[in-house]
Write a protein that holds these residues in place. Structure first.
Motif, mmCIF file in Angstrom:
data_model
loop_
_atom_site.group_PDB
_atom_site.id
_atom_site.type_symbol
_atom_site.label_atom_id
_atom_site.label_comp_id
_atom_site.label_asym_id
_atom_site.label_seq_id
_atom_site.Cartn_x
_atom_site.Cartn_y
_atom_site.Cartn_z
ATOM 1 N N ILE A 168 6.997 -6.327 -7.195
ATOM 2 C CA ILE A 168 5.914 -6.945 -6.432
ATOM 3 C C ILE A 168 5.164 -5.800 -5.771
ATOM 4 C CG2 ILE A 168 5.322 -8.433 -4.475
ATOM 5 C CD1 ILE A 168 7.953 -9.961 -5.012
ATOM 6 N N ALA A 171 5.375 -15.029 -4.190
ATOM 7 C CA ALA A 171 5.558 -13.906 -5.120
ATOM 8 C C ALA A 171 6.977 -13.894 -5.683
ATOM 9 C CB ALA A 171 5.242 -12.586 -4.422
ATOM 10 N N CYS A 206 -3.258 -11.704 -1.605
ATOM 11 C CA CYS A 206 -2.993 -11.448 -3.019
ATOM 12 C C CYS A 206 -1.844 -10.462 -3.186
ATOM 13 C CB CYS A 206 -4.246 -10.930 -3.722
ATOM 14 S SG CYS A 206 -4.869 -9.358 -3.103
ATOM 15 N N ALA A 207 -1.276 -10.468 -4.378
ATOM 16 C CA ALA A 207 -0.217 -9.522 -4.761
ATOM 17 C C ALA A 207 -0.221 -9.435 -6.276
ATOM 18 C CB ALA A 207 1.141 -9.998 -4.259
ATOM 19 N N LEU A 265 2.838 -15.554 1.195
ATOM 20 C CA LEU A 265 2.556 -14.746 0.010
ATOM 21 C C LEU A 265 3.847 -14.212 -0.596
ATOM 22 C CD1 LEU A 265 0.449 -13.382 -1.841
ATOM 23 C CD2 LEU A 265 0.400 -11.489 -0.206
ATOM 24 N N MET A 266 4.750 -13.697 0.235
ATOM 25 C CA MET A 266 6.011 -13.169 -0.297
ATOM 26 C C MET A 266 6.882 -14.269 -0.886
ATOM 27 S SD MET A 266 6.120 -9.995 -0.494
ATOM 28 C CE MET A 266 7.837 -9.913 -0.994
ATOM 29 N N ARG A 310 0.936 -4.284 -4.310
ATOM 30 C CA ARG A 310 -0.427 -4.550 -3.838
ATOM 31 C C ARG A 310 -0.474 -5.827 -2.996
ATOM 32 N NH1 ARG A 310 -0.858 0.044 -6.096
ATOM 33 N NH2 ARG A 310 -2.793 0.734 -7.096
ATOM 34 N N VAL A 311 0.491 -5.958 -2.105
ATOM 35 C CA VAL A 311 0.598 -7.121 -1.219
ATOM 36 C C VAL A 311 -0.432 -6.963 -0.105
ATOM 37 C CG1 VAL A 311 2.134 -8.348 0.369
ATOM 38 C CG2 VAL A 311 3.047 -7.370 -1.754
ATOM 39 N N GLY A 367 1.369 -13.741 5.236
ATOM 40 C CA GLY A 367 2.197 -12.710 4.611
ATOM 41 C C GLY A 367 3.520 -13.286 4.153
ATOM 42 N N LEU A 408 10.352 -3.464 -4.866
ATOM 43 C CA LEU A 408 9.050 -3.182 -4.286
ATOM 44 C C LEU A 408 9.117 -1.860 -3.550
ATOM 45 C CD1 LEU A 408 9.386 -3.894 -1.016
ATOM 46 C CD2 LEU A 408 8.995 -6.201 -1.821
ATOM 47 N N ARG A 412 -8.326 -5.601 -1.768
ATOM 48 C CA ARG A 412 -7.344 -4.517 -1.862
ATOM 49 C C ARG A 412 -7.937 -3.192 -1.378
ATOM 50 N NH1 ARG A 412 -4.658 -5.665 -7.742
ATOM 51 N NH2 ARG A 412 -5.295 -3.493 -7.972
ATOM 52 N N TYR A 438 10.313 -7.269 4.867
ATOM 53 C CA TYR A 438 10.813 -7.484 3.512
ATOM 54 C C TYR A 438 12.304 -7.822 3.509
ATOM 55 C CZ TYR A 438 6.305 -5.878 1.821
ATOM 56 O OH TYR A 438 4.957 -5.767 1.558
#
Length: 150
Positions: free
Chosen positions: A76, A98, A62-63, A94-95, A78-79, A91, A113, A26, A123
């Motif tokens: 959601i 999440a 991570c998220a 991950l979404m 800290r993607v 990405g 978010l 991060r 998004y």
């Protein structure tokens, strides 16, 4: 896309090394790469579920998932995708993960978010719609977005 496993935990469930790896990613992405001086350790991680995509011991992305206040929508944030694994559709993975985990933790609730403005289309592809005008946070244009409960 590299093979990955999904790991979701609370902060206190991480080993020191696992926590270090996640926080380092991060900081590397948000503070160093994006040249954004901001309080990465903001006191909220203790209240969050932390989602990681892993390939063995290697952290790919991570998220964090959390509800900032009892009367607020889950969020959601800290993607981040490891710089060495970008362009491999992580990405998107991950979404998707999440959203699934948010829906498990907070069933029948909308998800919010704060998106970097240049990522609105990304998004939006997951059903998020802008709910604010553009604003600057930590010297980066952002927009708040909402995905209605399904």
């Amino acid at each position: 896309m590299p093979a990955y496993i999904v790991d979701v935990r609370r902060l206190e469930q991480f080993s020191a090394i696992e926590l270090y790896d996640m926080l380092k990613m991060r900081v590397d992405v948000f503070v160093v790469e994006q040249e954004c001086a901001y309080p990465e350790l903001d006191g909220n991680d203790l209240e969050c579920l932390h989602l990681r995509l892993m390939n063995g011991p290697e952290l790919l992305a991570c998220a964090r998932l959390w509800r900032p206040q009892a009367d607020a929508n889950p969020r959601i944030g800290r993607v981040a995708v490891s710089p060495g694994h970008r362009g491999k559709r992580l990405g998107e993975a991950l979404m998707r993960e999440a959203i699934v985990e948010c829906e498990k933790a907070y069933p029948d609730e909308s998800i919010e978010l704060s998106a970097q403005a240049h990522l609105q289309r990304f998004y939006a592809s997951f059903g998020f719609k802008p709910i604010s005008g553009e604003y600057v946070e930590d010297n980066i244009p952002h927009v708040d977005m909402l995905r209605n409960a399904r």
